[in-house]
Design a protein around this motif. Structure first.
Motif, PDB file in Angstrom:
ATOM      1  N   PRO A   1       0.804  -1.236   0.000  1.00  0.00           N
ATOM      2  CA  PRO A   1       0.000   0.000   0.000  1.00  0.00           C
ATOM      3  C   PRO A   1       0.829   1.274   0.000  1.00  0.00           C
ATOM      4  CG  PRO A   1      -0.983  -1.611   1.466  1.00  0.00           C
ATOM      5  CD  PRO A   1       0.342  -2.184   1.040  1.00  0.00           C
ATOM      6  N   GLU A   2       2.010   1.242   0.601  1.00  0.00           N
ATOM      7  CA  GLU A   2       2.861   2.437   0.628  1.00  0.00           C
ATOM      8  C   GLU A   2       3.335   2.840  -0.761  1.00  0.00           C
ATOM      9  OE1 GLU A   2       3.069   0.620   4.695  1.00  0.00           O
ATOM     10  OE2 GLU A   2       3.005  -0.096   2.622  1.00  0.00           O
ATOM     11  N   ASN A   3       3.373   1.897  -1.690  1.00  0.00           N
ATOM     12  CA  ASN A   3       3.849   2.177  -3.045  1.00  0.00           C
ATOM     13  C   ASN A   3       2.717   2.389  -4.042  1.00  0.00           C
ATOM     14  OD1 ASN A   3       6.568   2.155  -2.443  1.00  0.00           O
ATOM     15  ND2 ASN A   3       6.808  -0.040  -2.834  1.00  0.00           N
ATOM     16  N   ILE A   4       1.494   2.522  -3.542  1.00  0.00           N
ATOM     17  CA  ILE A   4       0.348   2.824  -4.394  1.00  0.00           C
ATOM     18  C   ILE A   4      -0.110   4.238  -4.059  1.00  0.00           C
ATOM     19  CG2 ILE A   4      -1.934   2.109  -5.158  1.00  0.00           C
ATOM     20  CD1 ILE A   4       0.326   0.040  -5.613  1.00  0.00           C
ATOM     21  N   LEU A   5       0.022   5.136  -5.016  1.00  0.00           N
ATOM     22  CA  LEU A   5      -0.340   6.534  -4.800  1.00  0.00           C
ATOM     23  C   LEU A   5      -1.758   6.787  -5.298  1.00  0.00           C
ATOM     24  CD1 LEU A   5       2.961   8.316  -5.921  1.00  0.00           C
ATOM     25  CD2 LEU A   5       2.385   7.266  -3.719  1.00  0.00           C
ATOM     26  N   VAL A   6      -2.523   7.510  -4.500  1.00  0.00           N
ATOM     27  CA  VAL A   6      -3.892   7.881  -4.863  1.00  0.00           C
ATOM     28  C   VAL A   6      -3.893   9.382  -5.122  1.00  0.00           C
ATOM     29  CG1 VAL A   6      -6.315   7.840  -4.189  1.00  0.00           C
ATOM     30  CG2 VAL A   6      -4.758   6.064  -3.340  1.00  0.00           C
ATOM     31  N   GLY A   7      -4.022   9.766  -6.382  1.00  0.00           N
ATOM     32  CA  GLY A   7      -3.975  11.177  -6.748  1.00  0.00           C
ATOM     33  C   GLY A   7      -5.209  11.932  -6.310  1.00  0.00           C
ATOM     34  N   LEU A   8      -5.137  13.243  -6.382  1.00  0.00           N
ATOM     35  CA  LEU A   8      -6.286  14.075  -6.028  1.00  0.00           C
ATOM     36  C   LEU A   8      -7.470  13.799  -6.942  1.00  0.00           C
ATOM     37  CD1 LEU A   8      -4.466  17.485  -5.356  1.00  0.00           C
ATOM     38  CD2 LEU A   8      -5.239  15.783  -3.687  1.00  0.00           C
ATOM     39  N   ASP A   9      -7.183  13.273  -8.140  1.00  0.00           N
ATOM     40  CA  ASP A   9      -8.248  12.917  -9.073  1.00  0.00           C
ATOM     41  C   ASP A   9      -8.810  11.527  -8.800  1.00  0.00           C
ATOM     42  OD1 ASP A   9      -6.074  11.412  -9.818  1.00  0.00           O
ATOM     43  OD2 ASP A   9      -6.023  12.081 -11.907  1.00  0.00           O
ATOM     44  N   GLY A  10      -8.283  10.846  -7.775  1.00  0.00           N
ATOM     45  CA  GLY A  10      -8.750   9.515  -7.427  1.00  0.00           C
ATOM     46  C   GLY A  10      -8.063   8.397  -8.184  1.00  0.00           C
ATOM     47  N   ARG A  11      -7.226   8.745  -9.166  1.00  0.00           N
ATOM     48  CA  ARG A  11      -6.558   7.718  -9.963  1.00  0.00           C
ATOM     49  C   ARG A  11      -5.389   7.118  -9.196  1.00  0.00           C
ATOM     50  NH1 ARG A  11      -2.850   8.324 -14.400  1.00  0.00           N
ATOM     51  NH2 ARG A  11      -3.303  10.556 -14.498  1.00  0.00           N
ATOM     52  N   LEU A  12      -5.245   5.801  -9.305  1.00  0.00           N
ATOM     53  CA  LEU A  12      -4.159   5.093  -8.630  1.00  0.00           C
ATOM     54  C   LEU A  12      -2.949   4.985  -9.546  1.00  0.00           C
ATOM     55  CD1 LEU A  12      -6.584   4.263  -6.784  1.00  0.00           C
ATOM     56  CD2 LEU A  12      -5.401   2.080  -6.472  1.00  0.00           C
ATOM     57  N   ARG A  13      -1.764   5.110  -8.942  1.00  0.00           N
ATOM     58  CA  ARG A  13      -0.518   4.944  -9.679  1.00  0.00           C
ATOM     59  C   ARG A  13       0.433   4.090  -8.846  1.00  0.00           C
ATOM     60  NH1 ARG A  13      -2.286  10.135 -10.198  1.00  0.00           N
ATOM     61  NH2 ARG A  13      -2.322  11.141 -12.243  1.00  0.00           N
ATOM     62  N   VAL A  14       1.102   3.153  -9.494  1.00  0.00           N
ATOM     63  CA  VAL A  14       2.082   2.302  -8.822  1.00  0.00           C
ATOM     64  C   VAL A  14       3.444   2.985  -8.910  1.00  0.00           C
ATOM     65  CG1 VAL A  14       3.153   0.027  -8.736  1.00  0.00           C
ATOM     66  CG2 VAL A  14       0.763   0.257  -9.458  1.00  0.00           C
ATOM     67  N   ALA A  15       4.126   3.082  -7.777  1.00  0.00           N
ATOM     68  CA  ALA A  15       5.423   3.763  -7.714  1.00  0.00           C
ATOM     69  C   ALA A  15       6.541   2.778  -7.382  1.00  0.00           C
ATOM     70  CB  ALA A  15       5.381   4.872  -6.665  1.00  0.00           C
TER      71      ALA A  15
END
Length: 229
Positions: free
Chosen positions: A144-158
């Motif tokens: 979960p620490e490497n999954i970013l949730v943007g202000l637009d709600g879209r998820l990104r893997v880091a």
């Protein structure tokens, strides 16, 4: 250590290009800063490796190779890698800055998600990971620490490739100590894995999203790791 890095870098210019504005977060491998890219006029997330890793030549060499591989990924669900470099004892990675929070923050705030929400999260994760796997790039540290949730709600893997780089370091054990809850059995017993290890980790994340807890816990990291086997 993280506070000392902050004192040294905030307000400084790294590699003649990145003006460090503030500290975003710190982890076992690195401290992440918000920085201004003077060359391209945009904000980036600057991940600066901790000194014990930056001093490890084997790690730095592997880190550079993995960064080049990650930079080739182009997918809306993957955090973009812009640049990688070193200046003196500072080894860094410049990445897309994603304002928002991590999936860990969401779990801490809400606890378990609904089944529909959890499935939407893992579907987005698997779509992004599949894109990387098609390019023969394995994450190895999905959590979960490497999954970013943007202000637009879209998820990104880091952080693609960073765990693989750490595995080349003599300090790899300390780097992975916080991620044993998501390690596939073959990573525990053999120290190597393919794309299936990422899928296994997504399964652990799904369990956590649905229940609010991890499938395996223990008093020491080794106990948790071998519970997967």
């Amino acid at each position: 250590m993280a506070l000392r890095l902050k004192d040294q870098l905030v307000g400084q210019v790294v590699d003649g290009r990145y003006e460090v504005l503030s500290r975003i977060a710190a982890g076992g491998m690195a401290t992440v800063y918000l920085a201004a890219d003077a060359r391209l006029g945009r904000q980036v997330a600057l991940k600066v490796m901790h000194p014990h890793l930056a001093a490890d030549e084997v790690f730095v060499d592997r880190f550079a190779r993995e960064a080049r591989s990650a930079a080739r990924l182009s997918h809306p669900g993957v955090v973009g890698v812009y640049d990688q470099g070193a200046e003196g004892g500072t080894v860094y990675l410049a990445m897309e800055h994603v304002p928002g929070r991590t999936l860990r923050d969401v779990l801490t705030e809400r606890g378990a998600l609904t089944a529909g929400e959890a499935l939407a999260v893992v579907t987005a994760m698997l779509d992004a990971l599949a894109s990387a796997h098609r390019s023969d790039l394995v994450h190895r540290d999905v959590k979960p620490e490497n999954i970013l949730v943007g202000l637009d709600g879209r998820l990104r893997v880091a952080d693609f490739g960073l765990a693989r780089a750490a595995s080349a370091s003599t300090t790899a054990a300390s780097v992975l100590i916080g991620t044993v809850a998501y390690l596939a059995p073959e990573l525990v017993t053999q120290g190597r894995a393919d794309a299936r290890a990422d899928v296994y980790a997504v399964g652990v994340v799904l369990f956590e999203l649905l229940t609010g807890s991890l499938p395996f816990t223990g008093d020491v990291p080794a106990q948790v790791a071998y519970a997967h086997v």
